[in-house]
Enzyme design. Structure first.
Site, PDB file in Angstrom:
ATOM      1  N   ASP A 126       9.330  -2.446   2.120  1.00 34.76           N
ATOM      2  CA  ASP A 126       7.847  -2.429   1.671  1.00 34.76           C
ATOM      3  C   ASP A 126       7.529  -1.479   0.671  1.00 34.76           C
ATOM      4  OD1 ASP A 126       6.694  -5.010   3.083  1.00 34.76           O
ATOM      5  OD2 ASP A 126       5.953  -3.664   4.598  1.00 34.76           O
ATOM      6  N   LYS A 167       5.475  -4.093  -4.528  1.00 31.05           N
ATOM      7  CA  LYS A 167       5.570  -2.822  -5.566  1.00 31.05           C
ATOM      8  C   LYS A 167       4.493  -2.186  -5.708  1.00 31.05           C
ATOM      9  CE  LYS A 167       9.690  -3.267  -8.543  1.00 31.05           C
ATOM     10  NZ  LYS A 167      10.242  -4.277  -9.398  1.00 31.05           N
TER      11      LYS A 167
END
Ligand SMILES: C[S@@+](CC[C@H](N)C(=O)[O-])C[C@H]1O[C@@H](n2cnc3c(N)ncnc32)[C@H](O)[C@@H]1O
Length: 400
Positions: A188, A210
């Site tokens: 994550d 991102k």
């Protein structure tokens, strides 16, 4: 001549332990863990010794060793240990003398265990073995000593690992170990990304997000990646920020695994909800200040997938409120709380990028905090703490 190292499968095999003191108790615990059928011969036995057959008397000679595959002589009388060892030798049974490794047919190593890994250490002198054990344990736990399996897994699995708030040292020991064993890591945005740098280059890294609001993968796509890779026999670590089950959608990923028949485990993590305030000098509870704290996702306001936040109850409570995903809605949240009765002077702290090099803290009051956040150009990720505990920051030497 050198000794010959072996790992023994002792499940169901008879092992006799002569002696019932602390050394015997440690040996018995290890023997029981290996499933051995243990008989203890001793007039006195440590209270911690359970689950074994006990002959509560002194050693009586070779008949006590009958049918044994292995004998431990652990009394505090050298002559008795020598007699047990001699009887075992005569009967062709391996004997470990606790008092004299040099005179012993076999001796026990110092052992490191970490998941599937077992390392037995023999270093000549016991102190050196223990020092090596400590060094190897630390190296394995910190990931310095990579222990990635080279054989394919017999069955793939998914580990939902809480990575903590961002500082790579705040991941759990178990999480770190599983990361070192993974074939695939699905990471994550807010997970401790620095941990990825230490992984073997052959590990597949799937970046699930991102930047804020620019998720690489949808939740359904993430679930599909986890399930597909695991069904293909891969060891999959889903590395998440904080704790997987605190606003982390870990429950949904676990359900996807259950539905697909994929084995999964959860490795809880250090949630940002508690750790980020702590790192800014704010205990979420403190004797004499508050008895409770509430952690709220302010992502969708006032409802989140049909679940309503009870702002009135929050305004009425004197407890600490910890808000996640609140930056963009701070104005609305502060207005909700003040208009419903929470004092505008209530102390508030905003902690941005807690535990990282970019951490910063802004302290203010509920009535004016939203404007402060705009003036200071506060950006996610942030934890917002509302309540008197914010004042403790000063007492703890973290500034005002
Ligand atoms: C989707 S939630 C995930 C929470 C996570 N599962 C946990 O237990 O910490 C993301 C929110 O967590 C908070 N957060 C996570 N890491 C943070 C950090 N290092 N500093 C400040 N807030 C953080 C922010 O409110 C962010 O918007």
């Amino acid at each position: 001549v050198s000794t010959y190292p072996l790992f023994l499968r002792l499940a169901g095999k008879r092992v006799v332990v002569v002696g019932g003191g602390q050394i015997a108790a440690r040996r018995i615990a290890a023997l029981r863990a290996s499933g051995a059928d243990v008989t203890v011969v001793a007039p006195y036995i440590e209270a911690s010794v359970t689950g074994v057959r006990v002959l509560r008397r002194s050693y009586d000679g070779p008949a006590d060793l009958e049918g044994a595959w292995l004998v431990h002589a652990c009394t505090d009388v050298a002559e008795v240990n020598a007699r047990v060892a001699a009887d075992a030798e005569a009967a062709g049974i391996w004997c470990v003398r606790a008092d004299d490794a040099e005179q012993s047919a076999a001796h026990t190593p110092a052992v490191v265990r970490s998941g599937d890994v077992g390392i037995a250490i023999s270093a000549g002198d016991p102190g050196r073995s223990i020092a090596l054990k400590a060094a190897i344990t630390t190296a394995l736990e910190t990931g310095e000593l990579a222990a990635r399996p080279t054989r394919a897994a017999t069955r793939g699995w998914v580990a939902l690992v809480g990575g903590g708030p961002g500082d790579p040292e705040l991941v759990t020991v178990k999480g770190r170990r599983l990361l070192g064993e993974a074939d695939v890591v699905v990471i994550d945005r807010l997970a401790p990304r620095a941990l990825i740098d230490s992984l073997d280059p052959s590990v597949e890294i799937v970046d699930a997000g991102k930047a804020a609001h620019a998720h690489n993968l949808t939740q359904d796509q993430i679930n599909a990646v986890l399930v597909e890779r695991a069904l293909a026999g891969k060891r999959v670590v889903r590395l998440k920020g904080g704790d997987p089950f605190v606003f982390g959608r870990g429950g949904e990923e676990a359900i996807a695994c259950v539905r697909a028949g994929v084995p999964f485990i959860v490795v809880p993590g250090v949630t940002s909800a508690i750790s980020v305030p702590a790192l800014a000098g704010i205990p979420v509870t403190h004797r004499g200040y508050t008895q409770d704290f509430t952690v709220v996702s302010a992502h969708l306001d006032p409802t989140h997938a049909g679940v309503t936040v009870d702002w009135q109850a929050l305004a009425d409570s004197r407890g600490t409120i910890v808000l996640l995903m609140a930056v963009e809605r701070l104005d609305k949240i502060a207005t909700e709380l003040v208009s419903r009765g929470r004092a505008p002077e209530t102390p508030v702290a905003i902690i941005q990028s807690g535990s990282t090099d970019d951490q910063r803290v802004i302290v203010g009051e509920l009535g004016t905090i939203a404007q402060r956040a705009v003036d200071e150009d506060v950006q996610p990720p942030c934890i917002v703490v509302v309540g008197d505990v914010v004042k403790l920051r000063e007492q703890l030497g973290f500034g005002t």
